[in-house]
Design an enzyme around this catalytic site. Structure first.
Site, PDB file in Angstrom:
ATOM      1  CG  ASN A 133      -2.009  -1.112   1.219  1.00 46.73           C
ATOM      2  OD1 ASN A 133      -1.997  -1.941   0.247  1.00 46.73           O
ATOM      3  ND2 ASN A 133      -2.530  -1.485   2.510  1.00 46.73           N
TER       4      ASN A 133
ATOM      5  CG  ASN B 288      -9.152  14.921 -45.173  1.00 45.53           C
ATOM      6  OD1 ASN B 288      -9.671  15.814 -45.688  1.00 45.53           O
ATOM      7  ND2 ASN B 288      -9.072  13.609 -45.633  1.00 45.53           N
TER       8      ASN B 288
ATOM      9  CD  GLU C  59     -10.692  16.168 -39.167  1.00 51.29           C
ATOM     10  OE1 GLU C  59     -11.905  16.099 -39.485  1.00 51.29           O
ATOM     11  OE2 GLU C  59      -9.898  15.623 -39.721  1.00 51.29           O
TER      12      GLU C  59
ATOM     13  CE  LYS D  92     -11.432  16.371 -48.194  1.00 49.66           C
ATOM     14  NZ  LYS D  92     -12.329  15.536 -47.553  1.00 49.66           N
TER      15      LYS D  92
HETATM   16  N1  ARG Z   1      -1.555  -3.404  -7.262  1.00 48.47           N
HETATM   17  C1  ARG Z   1      -2.135  -2.732  -6.286  1.00 48.47           C
HETATM   18  C2  ARG Z   1      -2.655  -1.514  -6.702  1.00 48.47           C
HETATM   19  O1  ARG Z   1      -2.176  -1.016  -7.821  1.00 48.47           O
HETATM   20  C3  ARG Z   1      -0.814  -2.573  -5.353  1.00 48.47           C
HETATM   21  C4  ARG Z   1      -1.226  -2.689  -4.109  1.00 48.47           C
HETATM   22  C5  ARG Z   1      -2.005  -3.789  -3.541  1.00 48.47           C
HETATM   23  N2  ARG Z   1      -2.284  -3.832  -2.051  1.00 48.47           N
HETATM   24  C6  ARG Z   1      -2.914  -4.802  -1.434  1.00 48.47           C
HETATM   25  N3  ARG Z   1      -3.279  -4.724  -0.349  1.00 48.47           N
HETATM   26  N4  ARG Z   1      -3.584  -5.621  -2.289  1.00 48.47           N
HETATM   27  O2  ARG Z   1      -3.151  -0.558  -5.918  1.00 48.47           O
END
Ligand code: ARG
Length: 460
Positions: A108, A283, A288, A281
């Protein structure tokens, strides 16, 4: 392979892996992931958690993974994400010592760190390309000299303006984007490493040390916020969408200007496309697609804001959905900026045609009204008088100049106003389209561009 088998009696199902894996997307983050791990290992040494010899083994294993990935000798496959892949390979290389890599860390805080490192460098890259386009616009403004064209409101001819003024108008919008990127960069420049899964650690981790190692300006203040926060992704998506909107407006203008009906610009062959059926043409596809692809940029921002909405603290797997929109928007805007820069710098503008359109007499109506104001006529009355002259000119098919010359309150004194180029010669307000104001504006623009160039070069 996953990092969390211990608690489970069976391996993950194929369906689970297929649906939840992120390796196919986050493999792009491998450099940032290794960089983060190197800093983490250095931090564990400073904290006295890992011995000098363990650290040496881990660092050399991480460097080995780095060179294997650079050479394409190690291509992760079957892992849940890039973090799992790198840790697996480190462990294959370093055995039991490799198993110490993830001490005091969670994926995390790891992914939040990787993403912030990635966004910081992406913001610098996009800033560089945005500035290059602002420079092209500055050059076009300079090259346009005294040329003028009709300025439009409601896509109706309104007042003559200098071509330089028009080009710089787009340039200032891009300078605001640069300012927004600098601002987003400042908030992205905060290290989340050391927040752990969500609540820090019982180990004496060194978040300040690892933040400095990674070149972050500071570290997180709150571990829950550190792993939950993706504002920096949302902000970046917003800035990229805004740049896209600016490019789409330039694109729309080029589409209109390059029509035979307008004929204000001819695009270079290398920046135009042809038709598979109609041989004649040519373009404006870049223009675009600058317009069309902005839909994705806005969509990416919208999609991610909806992902974030209502998520409880702290990390939730939903956050994994930050990568695809971000990577797509960065790639899209980078390609668009380069293509538009090339298209504009190679285009030929038809100043004679622009002048012809701008010299249409009715475009000086406001200048005639202001002439009367200076003679003491209240503005609303002056507006009515000139409106009457224009209507008369249309209905009786008499040139405005003739009616002005014959008008008791205007007369020969007002002749210069109606003469070609009069509107430009007479404009005098700062920031307006008069010659003096525009050369002053050009100086300020170049100065801002120079400051941005210096700021970006310092970060490159
Ligand atoms: N692949 C996860 C993401 O991009 C990484 C973190 C995953 N964490 C977990 N506790 N499963 O967020």
């Amino acid at each position: 392979m996953t990092l969390w088998q211990g608690r489970f009696s069976t391996g993950p199902s194929d369906e689970l892996m297929a649906f939840t894996e992120s390796l196919s997307i986050d493999r792009q983050l491998w450099k940032q992931d290794i960089q983060g791990s190197l800093a983490h290992v250095a931090g564990l040494e400073v904290a006295g958690i890992l011995s000098e010899s363990d650290v040496a083994v881990l660092i050399s294993a991480l460097h080995q993974v780095e060179s294997e990935m650079t050479r394409g000798d190690f291509i992760p496959e079957g892992d849940e994400d890039i973090h799992s892949a790198v840790e697996r390979r480190v462990t294959e290389i370093a055995g039991d010592i490799g198993a110490k890599l993830h001490t005091g860390r969670s994926r995390n805080d790891q992914i939040a760190t990787d993403m912030r490192l990635f966004v910081k460098s992406a913001l610098v890259g996009v800033s560089n390309d945005t500035l290059a386009l602002a420079e092209v616009l500055g050059d076009l403004a300079e090259a346009a000299g005294d040329a003028y064209l009709p300025g439009y409101t409601h896509t109706q001819r309104a007042q003559p303006v200098l071509v330089a003024h028009h080009m710089l108008a787009h340039g200032w919008a891009l300078l605001r984007d640069l300012d927004r990127m600098a601002d987003a960069y400042r908030r992205t420049d905060v290290s989340p490493l050391g927040a752990g899964a969500l609540g820090g650690s019982t180990l004496p981790l060194q978040p300040d040390f690892v933040a400095a190692q990674l070149g972050f300006g500071s570290r997180f203040q709150n571990s829950l916020d550190a792993v939950s926060d993706r504002d920096f992704v949302a902000e970046t998506l917003f800035v990229l969408a805004t740049i896209g909107i600016h490019l789409s407006r330039i694109g729309e203008e080029i589409v209109i200007w390059s029509t035979e009906e307008f004929g204000f610009v001819r695009l270079d062959d290398a920046y135009s496309t042809g038709s598979s059926m109609l041989p004649h043409k040519k373009n404006p596809d870049i223009a675009e697609l600058a317009r069309g692809k902005t839909g994705r940029l806005v969509g990416n921002l919208t999609a991610f804001l909806v992902t974030l909405k209502g998520l409880p603290l702290s990390y939730n797997r939903d956050l994994q959905e930050d990568k695809e929109p971000l990577f797509d928007s960065i790639k899209t805007i980078t390609l668009a900026l380069k293509a538009i820069s090339g298209m504009l710098s190679s285009a030929s503008f038809d100043f004679a045609r622009m002048r012809q359109a701008a010299d249409s007499e009715a475009l000086v109506a406001i200048d005639l009204a202001e002439f009367l104001v200076l003679k003491g006529v209240p503005f609303r009355r002056a507006h009515g008088i000139v409106g009457g002259i224009v209507r008369d000119s249309i209905e009786r098919r008499v040139p405005v100049a003739e009616l002005v010359a014959a008008h008791p309150q205007l007369g020969p004194e007002a002749a210069d106003i109606v003469a070609p180029g009069g509107a430009i010669r007479r404009r005098m307000t700062p920031g307006g389209s008069g010659k003096e104001a525009v050369s002053e504006q050009m100086r300020d623009f170049k100065e801002r561009v120079g400051l941005e160039r210096k700021r970006i070069n310092d970060l490159l």
